[in-house]
Motif scaffolding. Structure first.
Motif, PDB file in Angstrom:
ATOM      1  N   LYS B  25       0.817  -1.230   0.000  1.00  0.00           N
ATOM      2  CA  LYS B  25       0.000   0.000   0.000  1.00  0.00           C
ATOM      3  C   LYS B  25       0.852   1.284   0.000  1.00  0.00           C
ATOM      4  CE  LYS B  25      -0.971   0.323   4.945  1.00  0.00           C
ATOM      5  NZ  LYS B  25      -1.994   0.588   5.918  1.00  0.00           N
ATOM      6  N   TRP B  26       2.137   1.164   0.330  1.00  0.00           N
ATOM      7  CA  TRP B  26       2.980   2.371   0.326  1.00  0.00           C
ATOM      8  C   TRP B  26       3.934   2.435  -0.863  1.00  0.00           C
ATOM      9  CZ3 TRP B  26       0.773   5.749   3.015  1.00  0.00           C
ATOM     10  CH2 TRP B  26       0.146   5.415   4.212  1.00  0.00           C
ATOM     11  N   ARG B  27       3.870   1.459  -1.742  1.00  0.00           N
ATOM     12  CA  ARG B  27       4.842   1.428  -2.849  1.00  0.00           C
ATOM     13  C   ARG B  27       4.689   2.609  -3.800  1.00  0.00           C
ATOM     14  NH1 ARG B  27       5.363  -4.967  -4.518  1.00  0.00           N
ATOM     15  NH2 ARG B  27       6.592  -5.558  -2.710  1.00  0.00           N
ATOM     16  N   TRP B  28       3.441   3.021  -4.030  1.00  0.00           N
ATOM     17  CA  TRP B  28       3.229   4.161  -4.922  1.00  0.00           C
ATOM     18  C   TRP B  28       3.952   5.401  -4.377  1.00  0.00           C
ATOM     19  CZ3 TRP B  28       1.141   8.715  -3.218  1.00  0.00           C
ATOM     20  CH2 TRP B  28       0.461   8.670  -1.988  1.00  0.00           C
ATOM     21  N   LEU B  29       3.918   5.536  -3.045  1.00  0.00           N
ATOM     22  CA  LEU B  29       4.545   6.702  -2.412  1.00  0.00           C
ATOM     23  C   LEU B  29       6.071   6.622  -2.591  1.00  0.00           C
ATOM     24  CD1 LEU B  29       4.114   9.266  -0.751  1.00  0.00           C
ATOM     25  CD2 LEU B  29       4.304   7.894   1.306  1.00  0.00           C
ATOM     26  N   LEU B  30       6.590   5.438  -2.382  1.00  0.00           N
ATOM     27  CA  LEU B  30       8.039   5.253  -2.544  1.00  0.00           C
ATOM     28  C   LEU B  30       8.465   5.614  -3.967  1.00  0.00           C
ATOM     29  CD1 LEU B  30      10.744   3.828  -1.333  1.00  0.00           C
ATOM     30  CD2 LEU B  30      10.079   2.052  -2.928  1.00  0.00           C
ATOM     31  N   LEU B  31       7.702   5.112  -4.954  1.00  0.00           N
ATOM     32  CA  LEU B  31       8.054   5.400  -6.351  1.00  0.00           C
ATOM     33  C   LEU B  31       7.915   6.885  -6.672  1.00  0.00           C
ATOM     34  CD1 LEU B  31       6.529   2.386  -8.342  1.00  0.00           C
ATOM     35  CD2 LEU B  31       8.920   2.832  -7.788  1.00  0.00           C
ATOM     36  N   ASP B  57      -4.313  18.913 -14.348  1.00  0.00           N
ATOM     37  CA  ASP B  57      -4.796  17.764 -15.125  1.00  0.00           C
ATOM     38  C   ASP B  57      -5.556  16.770 -14.253  1.00  0.00           C
ATOM     39  OD1 ASP B  57      -3.709  18.848 -17.384  1.00  0.00           O
ATOM     40  OD2 ASP B  57      -1.818  17.757 -17.216  1.00  0.00           O
ATOM     41  N   TYR B  58      -5.128  16.654 -13.011  1.00  0.00           N
ATOM     42  CA  TYR B  58      -5.809  15.728 -12.093  1.00  0.00           C
ATOM     43  C   TYR B  58      -7.266  16.158 -11.901  1.00  0.00           C
ATOM     44  CZ  TYR B  58      -7.204  13.706  -7.605  1.00  0.00           C
ATOM     45  OH  TYR B  58      -7.895  13.079  -6.600  1.00  0.00           O
ATOM     46  N   PHE B  59      -7.434  17.440 -11.592  1.00  0.00           N
ATOM     47  CA  PHE B  59      -8.813  17.927 -11.351  1.00  0.00           C
ATOM     48  C   PHE B  59      -9.621  17.981 -12.652  1.00  0.00           C
ATOM     49  CE2 PHE B  59      -6.811  19.511  -7.411  1.00  0.00           C
ATOM     50  CZ  PHE B  59      -7.675  18.903  -6.507  1.00  0.00           C
ATOM     51  N   VAL B  60      -8.965  18.391 -13.720  1.00  0.00           N
ATOM     52  CA  VAL B  60      -9.667  18.421 -15.019  1.00  0.00           C
ATOM     53  C   VAL B  60     -10.152  17.018 -15.368  1.00  0.00           C
ATOM     54  CG1 VAL B  60      -9.347  18.732 -17.511  1.00  0.00           C
ATOM     55  CG2 VAL B  60      -8.547  20.485 -15.941  1.00  0.00           C
ATOM     56  N   GLY B  61      -9.295  16.020 -15.134  1.00  0.00           N
ATOM     57  CA  GLY B  61      -9.661  14.623 -15.417  1.00  0.00           C
ATOM     58  C   GLY B  61     -10.927  14.235 -14.679  1.00  0.00           C
ATOM     59  N   ILE B  62     -10.976  14.563 -13.394  1.00  0.00           N
ATOM     60  CA  ILE B  62     -12.148  14.198 -12.579  1.00  0.00           C
ATOM     61  C   ILE B  62     -13.402  14.912 -13.086  1.00  0.00           C
ATOM     62  CG2 ILE B  62     -13.150  14.471 -10.255  1.00  0.00           C
ATOM     63  CD1 ILE B  62     -10.289  13.837  -9.199  1.00  0.00           C
ATOM     64  N   LYS B 147      -8.661   8.826  -9.458  1.00  0.00           N
ATOM     65  CA  LYS B 147      -9.078   9.562  -8.248  1.00  0.00           C
ATOM     66  C   LYS B 147      -7.924   9.736  -7.264  1.00  0.00           C
ATOM     67  CE  LYS B 147     -13.430   9.468  -9.632  1.00  0.00           C
ATOM     68  NZ  LYS B 147     -13.302   8.695 -10.860  1.00  0.00           N
ATOM     69  N   HIS B 148      -6.960   8.872  -7.339  1.00  0.00           N
ATOM     70  CA  HIS B 148      -5.831   8.898  -6.406  1.00  0.00           C
ATOM     71  C   HIS B 148      -4.777   9.868  -6.941  1.00  0.00           C
ATOM     72  CE1 HIS B 148      -2.518   7.717  -3.942  1.00  0.00           C
ATOM     73  NE2 HIS B 148      -3.128   6.661  -3.421  1.00  0.00           N
ATOM     74  N   PHE B 149      -4.631  10.997  -6.247  1.00  0.00           N
ATOM     75  CA  PHE B 149      -3.713  12.038  -6.743  1.00  0.00           C
ATOM     76  C   PHE B 149      -2.291  11.498  -6.900  1.00  0.00           C
ATOM     77  CE2 PHE B 149      -0.769  15.611  -6.231  1.00  0.00           C
ATOM     78  CZ  PHE B 149      -1.242  16.448  -7.229  1.00  0.00           C
ATOM     79  N   GLY B 150      -1.857  10.708  -5.908  1.00  0.00           N
ATOM     80  CA  GLY B 150      -0.493  10.169  -5.932  1.00  0.00           C
ATOM     81  C   GLY B 150      -0.260   9.269  -7.130  1.00  0.00           C
ATOM     82  N   ILE B 151      -1.259   8.440  -7.433  1.00  0.00           N
ATOM     83  CA  ILE B 151      -1.111   7.521  -8.581  1.00  0.00           C
ATOM     84  C   ILE B 151      -1.078   8.318  -9.882  1.00  0.00           C
ATOM     85  CG2 ILE B 151      -2.254   5.663  -9.905  1.00  0.00           C
ATOM     86  CD1 ILE B 151      -1.149   4.544  -7.353  1.00  0.00           C
ATOM     87  N   TYR B 152      -1.938   9.370  -9.954  1.00  0.00           N
ATOM     88  CA  TYR B 152      -1.911  10.171 -11.180  1.00  0.00           C
ATOM     89  C   TYR B 152      -0.549  10.854 -11.338  1.00  0.00           C
ATOM     90  CZ  TYR B 152      -2.387  13.550 -14.751  1.00  0.00           C
ATOM     91  OH  TYR B 152      -2.123  14.253 -15.898  1.00  0.00           O
ATOM     92  N   ALA B 153      -0.042  11.404 -10.214  1.00  0.00           N
ATOM     93  CA  ALA B 153       1.277  12.059 -10.272  1.00  0.00           C
ATOM     94  C   ALA B 153       2.339  11.052 -10.704  1.00  0.00           C
ATOM     95  CB  ALA B 153       1.628  12.648  -8.909  1.00  0.00           C
ATOM     96  N   GLN B 171      -4.058   3.770 -20.201  1.00  0.00           N
ATOM     97  CA  GLN B 171      -4.616   2.403 -20.167  1.00  0.00           C
ATOM     98  C   GLN B 171      -3.534   1.355 -19.932  1.00  0.00           C
ATOM     99  OE1 GLN B 171      -5.062   4.687 -22.571  1.00  0.00           O
ATOM    100  NE2 GLN B 171      -6.977   4.378 -23.695  1.00  0.00           N
ATOM    101  N   ASN B 172      -2.306   1.686 -20.332  1.00  0.00           N
ATOM    102  CA  ASN B 172      -1.241   0.685 -20.235  1.00  0.00           C
ATOM    103  C   ASN B 172      -0.541   0.698 -18.888  1.00  0.00           C
ATOM    104  OD1 ASN B 172       0.598  -1.311 -21.258  1.00  0.00           O
ATOM    105  ND2 ASN B 172       2.132   0.309 -21.316  1.00  0.00           N
ATOM    106  N   ILE B 173      -0.528   1.863 -18.219  1.00  0.00           N
ATOM    107  CA  ILE B 173       0.351   1.928 -17.045  1.00  0.00           C
ATOM    108  C   ILE B 173      -0.404   2.124 -15.723  1.00  0.00           C
ATOM    109  CG2 ILE B 173       0.895   4.407 -17.360  1.00  0.00           C
ATOM    110  CD1 ILE B 173       3.555   1.922 -16.356  1.00  0.00           C
ATOM    111  N   ILE B 174      -1.489   2.923 -15.720  1.00  0.00           N
ATOM    112  CA  ILE B 174      -2.104   3.256 -14.431  1.00  0.00           C
ATOM    113  C   ILE B 174      -2.555   2.004 -13.679  1.00  0.00           C
ATOM    114  CG2 ILE B 174      -4.110   4.383 -13.344  1.00  0.00           C
ATOM    115  CD1 ILE B 174      -3.677   6.747 -15.163  1.00  0.00           C
ATOM    116  N   TYR B 175      -3.202   1.079 -14.385  1.00  0.00           N
ATOM    117  CA  TYR B 175      -3.688  -0.117 -13.676  1.00  0.00           C
ATOM    118  C   TYR B 175      -2.544  -0.903 -13.048  1.00  0.00           C
ATOM    119  CZ  TYR B 175      -2.144  -3.557 -17.142  1.00  0.00           C
ATOM    120  OH  TYR B 175      -1.379  -4.365 -17.934  1.00  0.00           O
ATOM    121  N   GLN B 176      -1.347  -0.787 -13.659  1.00  0.00           N
ATOM    122  CA  GLN B 176      -0.199  -1.544 -13.129  1.00  0.00           C
ATOM    123  C   GLN B 176       0.218  -1.038 -11.746  1.00  0.00           C
ATOM    124  OE1 GLN B 176       3.060  -2.697 -15.746  1.00  0.00           O
ATOM    125  NE2 GLN B 176       2.002  -1.755 -17.486  1.00  0.00           N
TER     126      GLN B 176
END
Lengths: 307, 475
Positions: B25-31, B57-62, B147-153, B171-176
């Motif tokens: 659950k913290w790996r995204w933060l580490l990356l 872009d994050y807010f525009v996306g939402i 929706k997850h700001f960290g993942i979008y960043a 489509q190729n990377i976010i789900y990963q």
């Protein structure tokens, strides 16, 4: 332990073990062939570092190599002389050569040639120390200079092959053929004459003073100190260049002051009007054989004046 | 931080170790932290620009996902403008200011348009296009807004590919980033092998060639025609090995961490025509332009003259993407022209091959096609590499004159040829004899490891370790 982790650790260990063995073997073979050929033929660095025993040495960059005729110097000073100048190498290399020499013997006289912009920030001064990498093992006295090449040079030098980086073809060449030019250089005690004459002279501002590198200034001081400690007669020269210089460079000012403070004779020919003629030059910075003859005679004159 | 530096190796080993030791659950933060650190190794303050566009872009996306009609279009425009605006300011301001000044000068006005002295943020064109890709895909409904700001960043900033691609699609990377990645020995070893291939390309081929090419292209007037020709051919290999080497390292580094990035190069110099070349070269950018510019303009589904115009336009814009100068514009336009020429002569070539009996000699036919394609591409590289337009013209004139001698530069040229030869043998083998003579994928663990060790020793022995940045960093 996770099976995957065990697999990768086993793979990595095998890889590392093989790497160490192959690196050691390749490094040893290259080292053998690098030092195998006659050091008097085409390996000025090897010669100066390991064999030179002349009483008078000329040390410096390509200016030294092409401007100081060893035989002329030897005849007039009555000292055996070798020109240890090296193309594309600057003060750090000169100092490394001095250290290698002092480890074995003390010459009576040294002529140090520096460029008018020797102290300017110049990464090449560090990069070109690569020619000394093969000597890292043999010469502990110059290790502190070699590691200045880069921040992680110590780590790179863990490899036995790395010191011979980009040397493969020259090792092959030297061991298969004996280069004729290098033979000639040897017969002239290190001095390499340039024969052609420059066609067009550079006009405009040749030197732009940039930031100086405090390390180069420190090395210069160390060079002078080491010579003085061993009571070597040291002379510092700045060779002539063809373009006019509109003002004295920072290097000249600093080098002159340090030389004066330590009572080392210092001669700046960089702007000497007698040399501002095309017939003396091969290119803007390097004199041809005509210029070298005239300049060497003036160097001898200066040395006699100081004596 | 350069991939070809000891700093990166230390950084990478630290990140990989920490990644697999960190709870999922913290790996995204580490990356994300690692990516910020990686980016800030250049000009730290520029992270604020990135933070600004990521936030917008994050807010525009939402909101794009929640709205419809004109508001949705307006949001899309806001996002595109903010991204392109920043890219335009840092990359194209001086180019445009120069054009305006020149035009005003022609009509007698002396303009005082100030020039910008800002340094281009590293990899700006890449992450801008990656961000645009996300916004467009959300707008089209092909991608859910993150929706997850960290993942979008992290999507924009994932360190292996943030400064020089491959340009990823959401489509190729976010789900990963949401998938629980277990330590996988296969991924680690194939990733490291890919990285090694990248280091070989960069250090042994690209940086070695750069020594020769830089000297020649710095002074084309003072260089002989034959030397310039050799330097130009070498540059074709330099740009390929520099950029595909970076991609290999990026894809390999991501794979070690368990992520799969898109393929960016597929042995482009073995392409048999220019169209195929562009399907093999910088694939992530070519497909970006295809999907977001060429097809929306009508693509192939319009009248033939419009197809030609679309091709020409897209390639010219692609040239401009690479750099803000007329050289890049001409480079892009020239490639567009090649493609139009290919389309115009589509029916001619089969007849030509039949009447010259080349059809009966497939190897000769393929070899000739490859040589001709590579030659045309190499000519276009002159505009890409030359310092300015007048230099490019001098270079082309001198190549045609074919005078003087070839500068050997001591052993430099030989080292270049050794590197290129190894590369070509590898590429031809992979393209045409993939299943045969397998060394790196041999079933024998000793042969496999020894092959890799020999690559490392070759890099140590022939590589250039004080070479500069990757060429594409400047874009």
């Amino acid at each position: 332990m996770n099976t995957n982790l065990k697999v990768i650790i086993r793979k990595l260990l095998l890889f590392l073990a093989l790497l160490v063995v192959v690196d050691y073997l390749a490094g040893s073979i290259l080292k053998y062939f690098y030092f195998k050929h006659d050091p008097l033929i085409g390996a000025s660095t090897a010669y100066v570092a390991n064999y030179a025993d002349q009483k008078l040495l000329v040390i410096g960059p390509s200016h030294a190599l092409h401007h100081y005729i060893s035989k002329q110097l030897a005849d007039s000073t009555h000292l055996s002389c070798y020109n240890a100048g090296a193309n594309g190498n600057y003060l750090l290399y000169s100092y490394a050569m001095l250290k290698c020499v002092l480890k074995r013997y003390t010459p009576k006289m040294i002529i140090l040639d520096i460029r008018a912009e020797e102290f300017d920030v110049n990464p090449q001064g560090y990069d070109h120390l690569s020619v000394l990498l093969p000597y890292y093992d043999q010469h502990p006295e110059i290790r502190s200079i070699i590691v200045q090449r880069s921040r992680f040079e110590n780590i790179k030098l863990l490899s036995k092959t790395y010191p011979f980086n980009s040397q493969l073809l020259s090792i092959l060449n030297r061991n298969i053929y004996k280069n004729k030019n290098e033979f000639k250089a040897d017969s002239l005690s290190g001095f390499i004459p340039l024969k052609d004459t420059i066609k067009t002279k550079f006009t405009g501002e040749y030197y732009k003073d940039v930031r100086t590198d405090p390390n180069y200034i420190h090395i210069y001081k160390e060079f002078l100190d080491d010579c003085l400690k061993r009571r070597i007669k040291l002379y510092v020269f700045i060779s002539p260049i063809l373009p006019e210089m509109h003002s004295q460079t920072s290097t000249i000012k600093i080098a002159l002051k340090i030389a004066n403070d330590t009572h080392v004779p210092f001669f700046d020919f960089s702007n000497d009007y007698r040399f501002k003629k095309n017939i003396y030059f091969f290119d803007n910075e390097h004199m041809n054989i005509n210029g070298a003859k005239l300049f060497t005679s003036m160097v001898i004159e200066k040395i006699k004046q100081v004596k | 931080m350069l991939f070809n530096s000891i700093q990166f190796l230390i950084f990478f080993i630290t990140v990989v170790t920490a990644f697999y030791l960190t709870p999922f659950k913290w790996r995204w933060l580490l990356l994300l932290v690692a990516s910020c650190y990686f980016y800030m190794a250049y000009i730290p303050v520029y992270i604020l620009i990135l933070a600004f566009t990521i936030t917008i872009d994050y807010f525009v996306g939402i909101y794009l996902e929640r709205t419809k009609g004109r508001v949705k279009k307006l949001l899309l425009i806001v996002s595109i403008l903010s991204n392109i605006g920043i890219l335009g300011f840092y990359k194209y301001y001086n180019f445009i200011a120069g054009i305006i000044s020149a035009l005003l000068g022609h009509v007698g006005y002396r303009s005082n348009i100030p020039f910008s002295h800002f340094i281009l943020p590293i990899g700006l064109s890449f992450h801008t296009f990656q961000a645009l890709s996300y916004i467009i895909e959300v707008y089209r409904g092909n991608q859910k807004a993150e929706k997850h700001f960290g993942i979008y960043a992290l999507y924009v900033m994932f360190f292996p590919q943030m400064v020089a691609g491959p340009i990823e699609r959401p489509q190729n990377i976010i789900y990963q980033f949401y998938e629980r990645r277990k330590f996988d020995a296969g991924n680690v070893s194939s990733g490291l092998t890919l990285m090694l291939r990248g280091f070989f390309k960069k250090l042994v081929v690209a940086d070695r060639i750069a020594i020769y090419v830089n000297v020649v292209y710095k002074d084309p007037v003072g260089s002989d025609g034959k030397t310039i020709l050799v330097a130009t051919i070498l540059f074709a290999f330099q740009i390929y090995c520099d950029f595909s080497g970076y991609s290999d390292i990026a894809i390999g580094a991501a794979r070690v961490l368990g992520f799969k990035l898109v393929t960016n190069f597929n042995r482009p110099y073995l392409a048999r025509n220019v169209s195929e070349f562009w399907k093999r070269w910088h694939i992530s950018l070519t497909t970006w332009f295809r999907d977001y510019l060429y097809i929306p303009m009508g693509g192939n589904k319009v009248k033939l003259p419009m197809v030609y115009f679309n091709l020409f336009f897209v390639f010219t814009v692609s040239g401009l993407w690479h750099g803000a100068s007329w050289n890049f514009v001409i480079w892009g336009a020239l490639n567009g022209f090649y493609l139009i020429f290919l389309k115009l002569t589509k029916k001619f070539w089969p007849v030509f091959f039949r009447i010259t009996y080349l059809d009966k000699l497939p190897w000769l036919k393929i070899s000739l096609q490859i040589i001709v394609t590579t030659s045309f591409i190499t000519i276009s590289w002159v505009f890409f590499r030359a310092n300015n337009l007048s230099d490019a013209l001098i270079i082309l004139k001198k190549i045609v004159a074919f005078n003087g001698v070839v500068m050997r530069a001591e052993y430099q040229l030989f080292y270049c040829f050794i590197g290129i030869l190894i590369l070509l043998i590898y590429e031809v083998k992979t393209e045409y004899f993939n299943r045969k003579f397998s060394l790196f994928n041999s079933s024998n663990i000793f042969i496999r490891n020894l092959s890799l060790v020999l690559v490392v020793i070759t890099i140590v022995l022939l590589g250039v370790f004080d070479g500069g940045q990757f060429i594409y960093f400047q874009f």
